[in-house]
Design a protein around this motif. Structure first.
Motif, short mmCIF file in Angstrom:
data_model
loop_
_atom_site.label_atom_id
_atom_site.label_comp_id
_atom_site.label_asym_id
_atom_site.label_seq_id
_atom_site.Cartn_x
_atom_site.Cartn_y
_atom_site.Cartn_z
N PRO A 19 0.83 -1.21 0.00
CA PRO A 19 0.00 0.00 0.00
C PRO A 19 0.87 1.25 0.00
O PRO A 19 1.96 1.28 0.56
CB PRO A 19 -0.79 -0.13 1.31
N GLU A 20 0.36 2.28 -0.64
CA GLU A 20 1.08 3.54 -0.74
C GLU A 20 1.07 4.26 0.61
O GLU A 20 0.04 4.34 1.28
CB GLU A 20 0.44 4.43 -1.82
N LYS A 21 2.22 4.81 1.02
CA LYS A 21 2.36 5.45 2.32
C LYS A 21 1.67 6.82 2.32
O LYS A 21 1.80 7.59 1.36
CB LYS A 21 3.84 5.61 2.66
N THR A 22 0.94 7.11 3.39
CA THR A 22 0.29 8.42 3.52
C THR A 22 1.02 9.24 4.58
O THR A 22 1.49 8.71 5.58
CB THR A 22 -1.18 8.25 3.94
N PHE A 23 1.09 10.56 4.33
CA PHE A 23 1.81 11.47 5.22
C PHE A 23 0.83 12.31 6.03
O PHE A 23 -0.29 12.62 5.58
CB PHE A 23 2.72 12.41 4.42
N THR A 24 1.27 12.68 7.24
CA THR A 24 0.48 13.55 8.11
C THR A 24 1.33 14.75 8.50
O THR A 24 2.45 14.58 9.01
CB THR A 24 0.03 12.80 9.38
N VAL A 25 0.81 15.93 8.27
CA VAL A 25 1.48 17.18 8.66
C VAL A 25 0.52 17.94 9.57
O VAL A 25 -0.53 18.41 9.12
CB VAL A 25 1.86 18.04 7.44
N LEU A 137 -0.11 20.08 -2.99
CA LEU A 137 0.58 18.84 -2.67
C LEU A 137 -0.19 18.03 -1.62
O LEU A 137 -0.27 16.80 -1.69
CB LEU A 137 1.99 19.14 -2.15
N CYS A 138 -0.76 18.74 -0.64
CA CYS A 138 -1.51 18.03 0.41
C CYS A 138 -2.82 17.44 -0.12
O CYS A 138 -3.38 16.51 0.49
CB CYS A 138 -1.81 18.98 1.57
N ALA A 139 -3.33 17.98 -1.22
CA ALA A 139 -4.58 17.44 -1.79
C ALA A 139 -4.38 16.12 -2.50
O ALA A 139 -5.37 15.47 -2.91
CB ALA A 139 -5.18 18.47 -2.76
N SER A 140 -3.13 15.66 -2.65
CA SER A 140 -2.86 14.38 -3.33
C SER A 140 -3.25 13.22 -2.41
O SER A 140 -3.39 13.37 -1.20
CB SER A 140 -1.38 14.30 -3.69
N PRO A 141 -3.42 12.02 -2.99
CA PRO A 141 -3.77 10.84 -2.16
C PRO A 141 -2.69 10.45 -1.16
O PRO A 141 -2.95 9.63 -0.29
CB PRO A 141 -3.99 9.74 -3.20
N ALA A 145 -6.61 12.94 5.60
CA ALA A 145 -7.68 13.93 5.59
C ALA A 145 -7.36 15.12 6.48
O ALA A 145 -7.68 16.27 6.15
CB ALA A 145 -8.98 13.27 6.06
N ARG A 146 -6.72 14.88 7.62
CA ARG A 146 -6.40 15.99 8.52
C ARG A 146 -5.43 16.97 7.86
O ARG A 146 -5.60 18.19 7.96
CB ARG A 146 -5.78 15.43 9.81
N THR A 147 -4.44 16.44 7.18
CA THR A 147 -3.48 17.32 6.49
C THR A 147 -4.16 18.14 5.41
O THR A 147 -3.85 19.34 5.23
CB THR A 147 -2.35 16.47 5.90
N SER A 151 -4.25 22.21 5.57
CA SER A 151 -3.64 22.98 4.49
C SER A 151 -4.64 23.95 3.88
O SER A 151 -4.29 25.10 3.55
CB SER A 151 -3.08 22.05 3.43
N GLN A 152 -5.90 23.54 3.75
CA GLN A 152 -6.93 24.44 3.23
C GLN A 152 -7.20 25.59 4.20
O GLN A 152 -7.39 26.74 3.79
CB GLN A 152 -8.22 23.65 2.97
N ALA A 153 -7.22 25.28 5.50
CA ALA A 153 -7.43 26.33 6.49
C ALA A 153 -6.27 27.32 6.48
O ALA A 153 -6.47 28.54 6.58
CB ALA A 153 -7.60 25.71 7.88
N TYR A 154 -5.04 26.82 6.36
CA TYR A 154 -3.86 27.68 6.33
C TYR A 154 -3.89 28.59 5.10
O TYR A 154 -3.60 29.80 5.18
CB TYR A 154 -2.60 26.82 6.33
N LEU A 155 -4.26 28.03 3.94
CA LEU A 155 -4.36 28.82 2.72
C LEU A 155 -5.45 29.88 2.85
O LEU A 155 -5.25 31.05 2.45
CB LEU A 155 -4.65 27.89 1.53
N SER A 156 -6.60 29.52 3.41
CA SER A 156 -7.69 30.49 3.57
C SER A 156 -7.29 31.61 4.52
O SER A 156 -7.65 32.77 4.32
CB SER A 156 -8.94 29.78 4.10
#
Length: 598
Positions: A19-25, A137-141, A145-147, A151-156
């Motif tokens: 499975p592809e690894k998912t990142f959390t920021v 970049l954070c919108a990628s698979p 979901a938290r990241t 990221s959307q909140a930070y951009l807004s």
């Protein structure tokens, strides 16, 4: 041979694919921790920008992802395919942080250099560009979901900041609302520790939303803004709130055309001075309704800042007034003081009075942390000397009031000020006595307590001689002085008792001391003991004969220069002696025996 190949192609799709690894920021937590640890706690934008630059450089070096060589820059774009490490996501995030706080630094410097405002907007747009790259970049698979939400909140939040600076209130309110909604949802989905972080961010966004709502046309938002200002928040909105609250009173300035002070009425022609005087009227209500000493002090600081600005406006308009120039130099003035000059004196009186009130609030706050009281862990204990310094400033400000230009001959103001100075001298003497009390200097403390009582009683008599209006005005100061007198009356005798107990303790300690009577008195001068042998015919005073002591011997001196001296040759003298006796030994013997030749 075709069959095995065919079987392999049929079995290959059924093999297990990792499975592809998912990142959390954790964007908000990551950014807040970096800000608190590297300068933003004290508003040091330069330090935080330097930290961001160093962190970006370290990340690029560790990922082997440079932006070129020493001689040439070759920017590389981060793509979704390159996301093999979470640190790739940190790069655009901290680039955005660096650009944003560079813009905040330029904003703080734009008050004196207006051209920096354009540079500030350019840096905000640069930060927005990096934030958009980070959100993409954070919108990628590869991100959870938290990241994506953070990221959307930070951009807004950054978009709202850009439109806020451009005064596009509708767009700013839209993005601020989006960021607030995301943080509220995130706060409700996590534990208390993380939830507190998100809710704190929501509280920081709320004033900006109220400000945008007011500028759009929501008149009801002004009351909420006043309440937020009373809480004394320190964010980018504070200066805007002060300007806004001043703008809301501009419509009322037409009704304020003159002021009356000390029996003289002067017109108010300058618009900034009118706005300040209206703000001054409302500040009393704001201080009364404010919660906490810190909020009240914040309001006082705002009033003093506006007062100084209003004084500067009057000072600029009085450049041609000769009497004003003489007053600044401390020289005597000929003739009557002009209206604008008298108005400047009135503003100086307000500044001194508000400074005194603010210092009294600081004193009340510091009293809670004096020695002997329950102090919260981690809070600094107040020394009595700190209160003495504040009372010195209060007394100095009061002494300046009777010497203001235009009121030198006002006896009522001079008497009122003299009485207040007497009262505050009593408080100053009391805390000086407290500092001596802590050092166990009983005589000095008791003397100062007597001075406290003398000054306090004289001040109380002076307050009673003032008119009833002024007695009502200074009723709180009278009550504090009466309480001080009652307290010092008891504390003086307590100090006297402590001094007696301290003497008894010393006597007991000295009585318990044991001294060797065989030891000479010369060797025990620092120790007290009742030695009857000292009054006898053979007192043991000194050791006699004295004991031998080792002393250093005389130093030896060696003539080392002789080894470096070249002595003169004696050959010349030897040759002369040989020439005087050419016959040698034979001639000598011959002359001795036979007389020699003459």
């Amino acid at each position: 041979m075709a069959a095995p190949a065919e079987s392999m192609t049929e079995e290959s799709p059924t093999e297990d694919v990792p499975p592809e690894k998912t990142f959390t920021v954790e964007v908000l937590q990551l950014v807040k921790e970096a800000q608190q640890q590297h300068g933003m706690r004290h508003g040091d934008f330069q330090r935080y920008r330097s930290y961001c630059s160093r962190r970006i450089r370290r990340i690029r070096k560790s990922l082997h992802f440079p932006q070129g060589s020493k001689h040439k820059v070759q920017p590389k774009k981060i793509t979704v395919e390159k996301l093999t490490d979470v640190r790739y996501l940190h790069l655009p995030l901290f680039c955005a942080e660096r650009a944003w706080y560079y813009a905040m630094q330029l904003k703080s410097e734009a008050n004196t250099e207006p051209r920096k405002k354009f540079h500030m907007l350019a840096r905000i747009k640069k930060a927005l560009m990096y934030a958009e790259e980070f959100a993409t970049l954070c919108a990628s698979p590869k991100c959870d979901a938290r990241t994506k939400l953070e990221s959307q909140a930070y951009l807004s939040l950054l978009k709202g900041g850009l439109y806020f600076e451009q005064e596009d209130w509708k767009a700013a309110m839209e993005f601020y609302t989006k960021a607030k909604t995301i943080y509220e949802k995130l706060g409700s989905a996590f534990t208390e520790d993380i939830q507190q972080l998100y809710l704190q961010q929501v509280e920081e966004i709320t004033p900006n939303l109220r400000y945008c709502a007011y500028n759009i046309g929501d008149q009801s938002a002004i009351d909420e803004l006043k309440e937020l200002r009373r809480k004394g928040g320190e964010d980018q909105l504070t200066s805007h709130l002060d300007d806004l609250l001043s703008q809301t009173r501009e419509k009322q300035t037409a009704t304020l055309s003159e002021v009356k002070w000390q029996g003289r009425t002067v017109p108010v022609k300058n618009e900034p001075v009118r706005i300040f005087l209206l703000n001054l009227q409302d500040s009393t209500k704001e201080i009364a309704s404010a919660e906490g000493v810190d909020s009240k002090i914040s309001i006082y600081e705002s009033v003093l800042k506006q007062c100084i600005d209003a004084q500067q406006v009057l000072r600029d308009s009085l450049q041609d007034d000769q009497n004003f120039k003489l007053a600044i130099r401390g020289q005597e003035i000929d003739g009557k003081v002009s209206n604008q000059h008298y108005l400047h004196t009135y503003l100086t009186f307000i500044r001194l009075s508000k400074t005194i009130e603010r210092n009294l609030l600081l004193i009340e706050q510091l009293k809670d942390y004096l020695p002997g009281k329950k102090v919260e862990e981690g809070h600094k204990i107040t020394k009595p000397q700190d209160l003495v310094r504040l009372y010195d400033i209060i007394i100095q400000n009061l002494n300046e009031i009777p010497n203001l230009t235009g009121v030198e001959g006002d006896t009522s103001l001079s008497e009122e000020t003299a009485v207040r100075v007497q009262g505050y001298k009593a408080f100053r003497s009391y805390y000086i006595a407290q500092s001596y009390l802590g050092a166990k200097k009983w005589k000095e403390a008791i003397s100062l307590y007597e001075r406290v009582l003398q000054n306090a009683r004289n001040a109380l008599k002076g307050y009673k001689s003032l008119p009833k209006v002024q007695q009502t005005q200074f009723k709180m100061e009278v009550n504090n002085l009466e309480e001080l007198v009652r307290h010092v009356d008891g504390e003086k005798y307590s100090c006297h008792a402590s001094s007696v107990l301290d003497i008894n303790d010393v006597t007991d300690q000295m009585g318990a001391m044991t001294v060797n009577p065989k030891q000479p008195l010369m060797d025990r001068l620092e120790d007290y003991a009742d030695d009857s042998s000292l009054t006898s015919k053979k007192p043991n005073l000194v050791s006699f004969p004295p004991d031998f002591e080792s002393i250093p011997c005389r130093p030896l001196f060696f003539d080392l220069a002789l080894n470096h001296i070249d002595l003169p040759s004696l050959d010349k003298h030897l040759e002369q002696k040989a020439a005087a006796n050419p016959r040698g030994l034979t001639g000598f013997v011959k002359g001795w025996l036979w007389g020699g030749s003459k």
